[in-house]
Design a protein around this motif. Structure first.
Motif, mmCIF file in Angstrom:
data_model
loop_
_atom_site.group_PDB
_atom_site.id
_atom_site.type_symbol
_atom_site.label_atom_id
_atom_site.label_comp_id
_atom_site.label_asym_id
_atom_site.label_seq_id
_atom_site.Cartn_x
_atom_site.Cartn_y
_atom_site.Cartn_z
ATOM 1 N N TYR A 115 49.472 -27.919 -3.554
ATOM 2 C CA TYR A 115 48.021 -27.848 -3.368
ATOM 3 C C TYR A 115 47.303 -27.739 -4.707
ATOM 4 N N GLU B 247 44.616 -30.521 -5.785
ATOM 5 C CA GLU B 247 43.201 -30.283 -6.049
ATOM 6 C C GLU B 247 42.859 -30.506 -7.517
ATOM 7 N N LEU C 276 33.528 -34.659 -3.235
ATOM 8 C CA LEU C 276 33.190 -33.873 -2.047
ATOM 9 C C LEU C 276 34.081 -34.248 -0.870
ATOM 10 N N LEU D 244 37.296 -32.658 -1.498
ATOM 11 C CA LEU D 244 37.248 -31.204 -1.344
ATOM 12 C C LEU D 244 37.186 -30.793 0.123
ATOM 13 N N VAL D 245 36.478 -31.579 0.933
ATOM 14 C CA VAL D 245 36.448 -31.263 2.368
ATOM 15 C C VAL D 245 37.876 -31.191 2.879
ATOM 16 N N LEU E 101 39.893 -28.271 1.288
ATOM 17 C CA LEU E 101 39.613 -26.909 1.738
ATOM 18 C C LEU E 101 40.158 -26.669 3.142
ATOM 19 N N PHE E 102 40.128 -27.700 3.977
ATOM 20 C CA PHE E 102 40.742 -27.495 5.294
ATOM 21 C C PHE E 102 42.253 -27.351 5.153
ATOM 22 N N LEU F 200 43.579 -25.998 2.610
ATOM 23 C CA LEU F 200 43.751 -24.625 2.108
ATOM 24 C C LEU F 200 43.797 -23.637 3.270
ATOM 25 N N ALA F 201 42.850 -23.809 4.206
ATOM 26 C CA ALA F 201 42.847 -22.901 5.346
ATOM 27 C C ALA F 201 44.148 -23.015 6.134
ATOM 28 N N MET G 72 46.966 -24.048 5.030
ATOM 29 C CA MET G 72 48.065 -23.574 4.201
ATOM 30 C C MET G 72 48.162 -22.050 4.269
ATOM 31 N N ILE G 73 47.008 -21.391 4.224
ATOM 32 C CA ILE G 73 47.021 -19.934 4.341
ATOM 33 C C ILE G 73 47.535 -19.547 5.724
ATOM 34 N N PRO H 244 41.588 -24.875 -7.883
ATOM 35 C CA PRO H 244 42.821 -24.283 -8.395
ATOM 36 C C PRO H 244 42.917 -24.291 -9.914
ATOM 37 N N ILE I 165 42.926 -14.103 7.383
ATOM 38 C CA ILE I 165 43.717 -14.777 8.423
ATOM 39 C C ILE I 165 44.792 -13.831 8.943
ATOM 40 N N VAL J 47 37.366 -17.484 8.333
ATOM 41 C CA VAL J 47 37.861 -18.239 7.178
ATOM 42 C C VAL J 47 37.418 -19.694 7.267
ATOM 43 N N VAL K 260 35.384 -21.616 4.534
ATOM 44 C CA VAL K 260 35.807 -22.880 3.924
ATOM 45 C C VAL K 260 34.634 -23.863 3.897
ATOM 46 N N LEU L 81 32.601 -25.371 0.569
ATOM 47 C CA LEU L 81 32.344 -26.786 0.319
ATOM 48 C C LEU L 81 30.894 -27.010 -0.066
#
Lengths: 521, 523
Positions: A146, A150, A177, A180-181, A184-185, A187-188, A190-191, B426, B442, B450, B454, B458
């Motif tokens: 990731y 990024e 953008l 990044l959309v 970031l999803f 990222l969510a 992944m967490i 990052p 989470i 979250v 996110v 953005l």
């Protein structure tokens, strides 16, 4: 086990090179180019050294493995390793970068030094990007992946925004953008994956090897899969997440477009095969029909729009979108031949995209930078060599037998036919439209009466030919003898197939359950 | 009647017990407040010429001494000051960060190399803006060195705020921190009317919020019979039902603290104050007040009100969402860099609140990491805003930043790194910060929060990146500002901000270890 950190060194060389190039005095642009080119050749040499040591026949798919703790608090490791797929894509990057540097030798001095960023800056960014591309294909830790995924956006953002054409600022922002959309999803997701792995194993992890074995429950899989897939579908790009690509390609330098579409966008399809499939097998299975539908729509949508495009760079962007449809199709039919075909197709598409954008770029440079197809006709009389390379690039794009793109496309279709005969039949029709738009471009621009102002354009110079010859040679060589490629790719694909528990259907049986999906198209 | 007399007599006869104070535990706060008193004396007795050097030596010596004493307390977990204050890991980390940020902030405030007529503070705050007095004072090269006394008292309040362990002490800390800041806000050398207007707004709204806090404290005291956090927690766990009054109390206390944080809907002061206050002060305030106030919020909600987290998490849920979205969306429309950063700070507060809502050890650690990362980046951002100038002073209108990155690539690149960090890309500290709070949320089951975060990230990324577009992808015009060369003070602060931003992005583990090993609050 290899103790020398080959992959780290491979990634570090262009990074160091990038810093060196950036620190060179502004008044020595030629030196910056030479250093950048030399660095990229060193990287290519290192890649060849790695490829020669790569053992395609062992049972251990990942080689050159490195493993260090990075952020233990989050279970993040600095772990690298390549399987056949990663190796092939790193090799693609290593081949394309020197070609791009050579082909883009004079790109940034024109048209106006005042208006663009410094020459050294462009080449420093290319090298920085090469580091990140190597990293993204070599990472075996989702977090590390990731980070590269990024971070890669930043050099490209600057390459488009500082060195691009009229719409560069808009295109750069749109590119960033959109990415990044998706990012970031991801990222969510992944967490979420980290937390789920913590619940299942007692200790959260990002390590790919540990994540692959997890039995995540299907409902969670479906949610997490979407986060990852969304990012990859934007990156690749698949229909309907593609609208940034034509703008980005249209506004960038040919070299930037080659790196962006030829290599970078492969991260999307690579991510699907490396992350989506093995970590979320049940979800992949669940979403496969929808994704196949998106892929097939993309094949036709891209091809039809390309048929009506007048701007060369946008046209190639749409044609790439069509090709990405094929690649995604091959991945999600879950057959060995389809997935191997997709990987071969990724390489082939990288080469043919490079050939197309670079020859088109050479042509545009000779004619006041216009990228409009309607401004060109009869170029093959004043510049036969250029026209010849353009024809080759066009044929490579429509997958002429004997070229590597044919191998990829044929395998993807074969794999599709094995599983979903109707989808295969429909996708095959896409080839016809591809042929139509590709030949239309060639016919309009290269043949016929010589357009006004084009009588005096110069043919390709030695440097430009030198940049194109390796692409041609590789396309033909791998087209006639794809074994070296398939030997390393097939075992990796077999691993993926076994992880997701897919088996190849018997060759002659068409699965009836999904045919309804096909007829919807 | 007799009974009263008896009682008074009895009280008189009870031997008065001297409170035992462990001065070592109180040392960081006492050093700073003591230095504040000395600073006032300097103003009274030193000749004008000697004040600045003396004040600077005093300020930096006091801050370094406080930092040393904070470090020497490492590992101690105990009550101090008769239970009114505590010493524990999270508190020490926040105090340490506040002191370091104060050192960097003091460097920005001490800068005299940028403005041709002096520093960022008015020559005489008492002179009317635009008056003959003002011109005279400026022409004679007057400076106000009183700012250092205010500064030290504010820092002292900040050091008390996150370690206050009862409602009264927390209120005192709040006021000691805030009052000097209100004054300092009104002391900008340039655009003084704007500055004074901001100070008045800040003061009036701040007084309101203090009243809210005090009212909430009174209600909570009425409900539980104690002002001490552990006693409140014990009393709450023993009571059931009748929570109406309690919820009002929690809401009022929350409003008072959320005002300082700049959370929506208590954020209205932020853009005006950020814009009007002298820039070095804005930088210091944006970074340090946020840490102190979040420290207080975290302690109040997890120690005193930890037992009723199911009641306050929904409230903070809504506030976090509003804060992230409103901050990011309104920031999109700003054309002044200081106002933009103000809305950005609101959005960032929302992201930190995500960690607070998680209400777990991981959430606490994540929020602290985020605060530290954010503080250093913010100091750096304002250092650069101070340096970008035209003939009328700082060029804060965004149009004057067009092409700045081309003209000054080095400063432009550093600012771009700060923007990327705030956007959470990052390899910067901002990413690790976002990552840690999102992970904690989470893990606590706040997945939807979250996802909203996110989306907000953005939107926020868009305006951060717009600055990069402006600096690097746009042509410089005649309007474009120049980057002034600062003295060593600002350079050091900027270098520290940039270094920490990058370092925490690449190798956050040591700080994460420190925060995780610090454990949770003393209860």
């Amino acid at each position: 086990m290899n103790s020398f950190p080959w992959l780290t060194v491979l990634g570090a060389v262009p990074l160091v090179g990038s810093v060196v190039v950036a620190l060179l005095p502004k008044s020595r642009p030629l030196l910056a180019k030479q250093v950048a080119f030399a660095i990229s050749i060193i990287v290519l040499g290192l890649t060849i050294a790695i490829a020669l040591q790569f053992n395609g026949s062992t049972s251990e798919p990942f080689q050159f493995v490195e493993y260090h703790q990075w952020i233990p608090a989050f279970g993040v490791t600095y772990s690298l390793g390549v399987d056949g797929i990663g190796l092939v894509l790193i090799a693609l990057a290593a081949v394309i970068v020197p070609i791009t540097i050579l082909a883009g030798w004079n790109d940034v001095e024109e048209p106006n030094v005042e208006q663009v960023g410094s020459v050294k800056g462009y080449f420093a960014l290319i090298l920085a990007l090469e580091t990140l591309m190597i990293g993204v294909f070599a990472a075996t830790d989702v977090f590390l992946f990731y980070v590269f995924f990024e971070a890669m956006l930043i050099p490209v953002y600057f390459m488009i925004g500082r060195y691009g054409g009229a719409q560069r600022s808009y295109a750069a922002m749109k590119f960033l953008l959109y990415s990044l959309v998706g990012g970031l999803f991801m990222l969510a997701a992944m967490i979420g994956l980290f937390v789920v792995s913590g619940q299942l194993t007692g200790r959260g992890t990002f390590n790919w090897f540990e994540l692959v074995g997890l039995n995540i429950d299907p409902t969670t899989q479906k949610l997490l899969f979407l986060g990852f897939f969304f990012a990859f579908a934007i990156k690749a790009p698949l229909w309907p997440f593609h609208t940034w690509l034509p703008d980005a390609a249209g506004a960038s330098k040919p070299g930037t477009a080659v790196l962006l579409i030829g290599v970078l966008d492969k991260v999307g399809t690579f991510g699907m095969i490396r992350y989506c499939l093995p970590i979320f097998p049940a979800a992949s299975d669940f979403y496969a029909p929808i994704i196949i539908a998106m892929a097939v729509i993309g094949i036709f949508y891209g091809a039809f729009v390309a048929l009506g495009q007048n701007d060369l760079k946008r046209l190639f962007a749409y044609s790439s979108m069509s090709h990405f449809g094929f690649i995604a199709l091959g991945i999600f039919v879950f057959t060995t031949i389809g997935q191997s075909g997709s990987v071969v197709y990724m390489v082939a598409h990288g080469l043919s995209t490079a050939a197309l954008f670079l020859t088109a770029g050479f042509l545009m440079q000779r004619s006041r930078g216009s990228s409009l197809l309607s401004d060109y006709s009869g170029v093959n009389k004043p510049a036969p060599v250029l026209a010849g390379f353009f024809l080759f690039a066009a044929l490579s794009s429509l997958a002429l037998p004997g070229l590597v793109s044919f191998v990829g496309e044929f395998m993807v279709l074969l794999g599709t036919f094995q599983r979903y005969i109707w989808v295969g039949a429909i996708a095959t029709l896409g080839i016809v439209i591809t042929a139509a738009y590709v030949l239309r471009v060639y016919q309009k621009s290269m043949t016929g009466p010589v357009g006004s102002g084009l009588e005096t354009i110069k043919d390709l110079r030695g440097r430009e030919i030198t940049a194109l010859v390796p692409i041609v040679a590789l396309s033909i060589f791998l087209g006639l003898y794809p074994a070296p490629l398939l030997n390393v790719v097939n075992p990796a694909v077999d691993t993926v197939m076994s992880v997701i528990g897919a088996t190849n259907p018997a060759p002659t049986v068409g699965s009836s359950s999904i045919t309804s999906e096909g007829t919807q198209q | 009647m007799n009974a009263v007399v008896e009682a008074v007599r009895a009280a008189d006869q009870t031997p008065w017990v001297m409170p035992t104070l462990d001065y070592k535990l109180l040392a960081p706060i006492l050093i700073i407040l003591g230095a504040g008193v000395v600073s006032v004396l300097f103003e009274a007795f030193l000749p004008r010429a000697a004040r600045r050097p003396a004040q600077l030596v005093l300020v930096f010596a006091a801050l370094v001494a406080a930092l040393v004493s904070i470090i020497s307390l490492q590992g101690i977990r105990s009550l101090s000051g008769q239970g009114a204050l505590v010493v524990d890991g999270p508190g020490l980390i926040m105090q340490g960060t506040i002191v370091i940020i104060a050192i960097l902030g003091a460097m920005l405030m001490a800068e005299r190399g940028l403005d041709p007529s002096g520093d960022a503070f008015a020559a005489r705050a008492s002179s009317l803006p635009g008056s003959e007095d003002e011109r005279q004072f400026t022409a004679r090269g007057y400076f106000q060195t009183e700012i250092w006394a205010f500064f030290l008292f504010a820092v002292g309040g900040m050091l008390m705020f996150p370690v206050a362990n009862d409602l009264l002490m927390m209120f005192v800390a709040l006021e000691v921190m805030s009052l000097p800041l209100y004054l300092l806000t009104g002391m900008a050398r340039r655009r003084r009317l704007l500055s004074q207007e901001a100070a008045l707004k800040y003061f009036v709204l701040g007084a309101f919020s203090s009243a809210f806090f005090l009212y909430g404290a009174a209600l909570l005291y009425g409900f539980t019979g104690s002002i001490s956090f552990p006693a409140i927690a014990a009393s709450l766990s023993a009571t059931t039902g009748q929570t109406g009054l309690l919820l009002i109390a929690v809401g009022l206390l929350g409003a008072g603290l959320l005002f300082k944080i700049g959370a929506v809907p208590f954020h209205q002061w932020t853009p005006d104050v950020y814009q009007g206050a002298p820039t070095p002060l804005t930088g210091f305030m944006a970074a340090a007040v946020k840490i102190a106030a979040f420290g207080a919020l975290l302690r109040l909600f997890s120690v005193a009100l930890g037992g009723m987290r199911w009641d306050w998490t929904p409230m903070l849920w809504v506030i976090a969402i509003l804060t992230m979205l409103v901050g990011s969306i309104i920031a999109l429309t700003q054309s002044d860099i200081k106002r933009m950063i103000a809305y950005s700070s609101i959005a960032q507060a929302g992201f930190i609140l995500v960690g607070v809502v998680a209400a777990s050890a991981a959430g606490l650690a994540g929020a602290i990491f985020y605060l530290i990362a954010y503080a250093f980046t913010t100091i750096g951002v304002f250092a650069i805003i101070m340096m970008v100038r035209d003939e009328s002073g700082e060029a804060t209108h965004l149009s004057k930043w067009a092409g700045l990155g081309r003209r000054s690539p080095f400063v432009g690149t550093i600012f771009a790194i700060f923007m990327l960090s705030l956007a959470g890309i990052p390899l910067t500290s901002g990413f690790i910060g976002k990552f840690s709070v999102f992970t904690a949320a989470i893990a606590s089951g706040d997945t939807w929060l979250v996802i909203v975060a996110v989306v907000a990230s953005l939107i926020a990324a868009f305006f951060y990146l717009r600055v990069i577009v402006l600096m690097f992808f746009t042509e410089p015009t005649e309007e474009t500002a120049e980057v002034a060369v600062p003295s060593v003070f600002t350079t050091v602060a900027l270098a520290a901000g940039a270094t920490v931003t990058v370092l925490l992005g690449i190798y956050p583990q040591p700080l994460l270890d420190l925060i995780i090993n610090a454990g949770v609050f003393v209860r």
